[in-house]
Scaffold this motif. Sequence first.
Motif, mmCIF file in Angstrom:
data_model
loop_
_atom_site.group_PDB
_atom_site.id
_atom_site.type_symbol
_atom_site.label_atom_id
_atom_site.label_comp_id
_atom_site.label_asym_id
_atom_site.label_seq_id
_atom_site.Cartn_x
_atom_site.Cartn_y
_atom_site.Cartn_z
ATOM 1 N N THR A 39 -23.599 67.409 -20.719
ATOM 2 C CA THR A 39 -22.972 68.707 -20.548
ATOM 3 C C THR A 39 -23.709 69.709 -21.428
ATOM 4 O O THR A 39 -24.560 69.343 -22.237
ATOM 5 N N SER A 149 -17.399 66.337 -17.495
ATOM 6 C CA SER A 149 -17.145 67.505 -16.652
ATOM 7 C C SER A 149 -16.474 68.587 -17.493
ATOM 8 O O SER A 149 -15.596 68.287 -18.304
ATOM 9 N N ARG A 150 -16.891 69.830 -17.258
ATOM 10 C CA ARG A 150 -16.160 70.950 -17.866
ATOM 11 C C ARG A 150 -15.318 71.595 -16.788
ATOM 12 O O ARG A 150 -15.828 72.047 -15.754
ATOM 13 N N PHE A 155 -13.228 69.945 -21.723
ATOM 14 C CA PHE A 155 -14.168 68.947 -21.246
ATOM 15 C C PHE A 155 -13.406 67.645 -21.005
ATOM 16 O O PHE A 155 -12.582 67.237 -21.831
ATOM 17 N N GLU A 198 -16.237 69.817 -11.309
ATOM 18 C CA GLU A 198 -16.263 70.863 -12.331
ATOM 19 C C GLU A 198 -15.636 72.148 -11.774
ATOM 20 O O GLU A 198 -16.295 73.166 -11.587
ATOM 21 N N ALA A 341 -27.048 69.802 -15.193
ATOM 22 C CA ALA A 341 -26.728 71.070 -15.847
ATOM 23 C C ALA A 341 -27.559 72.179 -15.219
ATOM 24 O O ALA A 341 -28.744 71.997 -14.906
#
Length: 369
Positions: A39, A149-150, A155, A198, A341
């Motif tokens: 992340t 995952s955000r 998170f 996400e 990302a």
Amino acid sequence: MPLDHLVFTPDDVDLSRSPLAGKIDAETYVLGAFNPGMTRLANGNLLLMVRIAEALREPIRDGHIHAIRWADGSYHLDAWPLGLVDTADPRKFLMRGGGWKVLALTSLSWLLPVELDAEGREVVAVHYDRAIAPTADYQCYGVEDARISRVGDRFLMTTCSVSPERHCTTMYSSADALDWTLEGIVLDHQNKDMLVFEGLVAGKYWAQTRPLGDLYFAYPPGSEWRAGPSINLSTSPDGLHWKPHDRPGIRPHAATVATARMGGGTPPILTDGGWLTLWHGVEPSGVVGIYRTYWSILDRDDPCVTVRTEHAPLLEPAPALTEPLKDSMYLDNVVFTTGIADAGDHYVVASGEADLACRITHVAKSVFA
């Protein structure tokens, strides 16, 4: 030239700072530093949560094979007579008899936060003080294969937790991706590769899952699908309590054996075309098969629907990358993608290479257009 290199290897791990250091009466080594969840941190750098498989240097001695087990805050060595086990696979051993498959591992896995620069070119810091090791009975044989995952301002990190009790999916949560809280089990027995989308879909959390089993029912003759492990979907009101979705997700296609078995790779991210997901397909071959990375775009409002995909792999195993580590290799033909990302006109993609090291690859966004 697009970046495609190994950024973190077993040689980069300082075992004197391992959670196991000084806690077992045996020499250990790093079997693999691989399958990193990834992340982006608030400072713009990338964080890899690297799986460290720490193994006994001499698992076989005195006519027994040994395994590391955590229990009640300490680590133990268990021994089984060699006559009771099959030791053909260096990663694990199989108990003979019993009528069903029972395994034990030659290593115990823990998670090491490794901070990279914004493009994934080099290591900036290794956060041994924030390593994640077993703390619950259901993790007594290790914590494996993080995916991060955000979603909004928090998170969520899924991991595989291994024990005789169950082989389950566990969830950690964090406000900054550095300090994590164990939330407990979210999926039960042998449901691996859980990837939280996400972003929400119609106000719900969504996730890809991959239930495993020894039995699959056949599709009818002439079907475009092949029976076997596939990528399913689940939904949740809060990210912790999950219900399997009624409709399937991505299934093996009958037109190719390269994806006869499949599982999730990177948490789906929202693009202009829909949810981009990278996943692994396995072609049957040898002991573990050939692992390659593929991609699909899922409908933004109904992730059961695949908008676009390709039979050609996005990433393949790269023997040239692991050539300097050939003396440490115990299998090949594996690239196992675990993180993605956004980096402007390209994506930074994180993978485990040969169950040994962390691979970073830059992939142009135009590939998915």
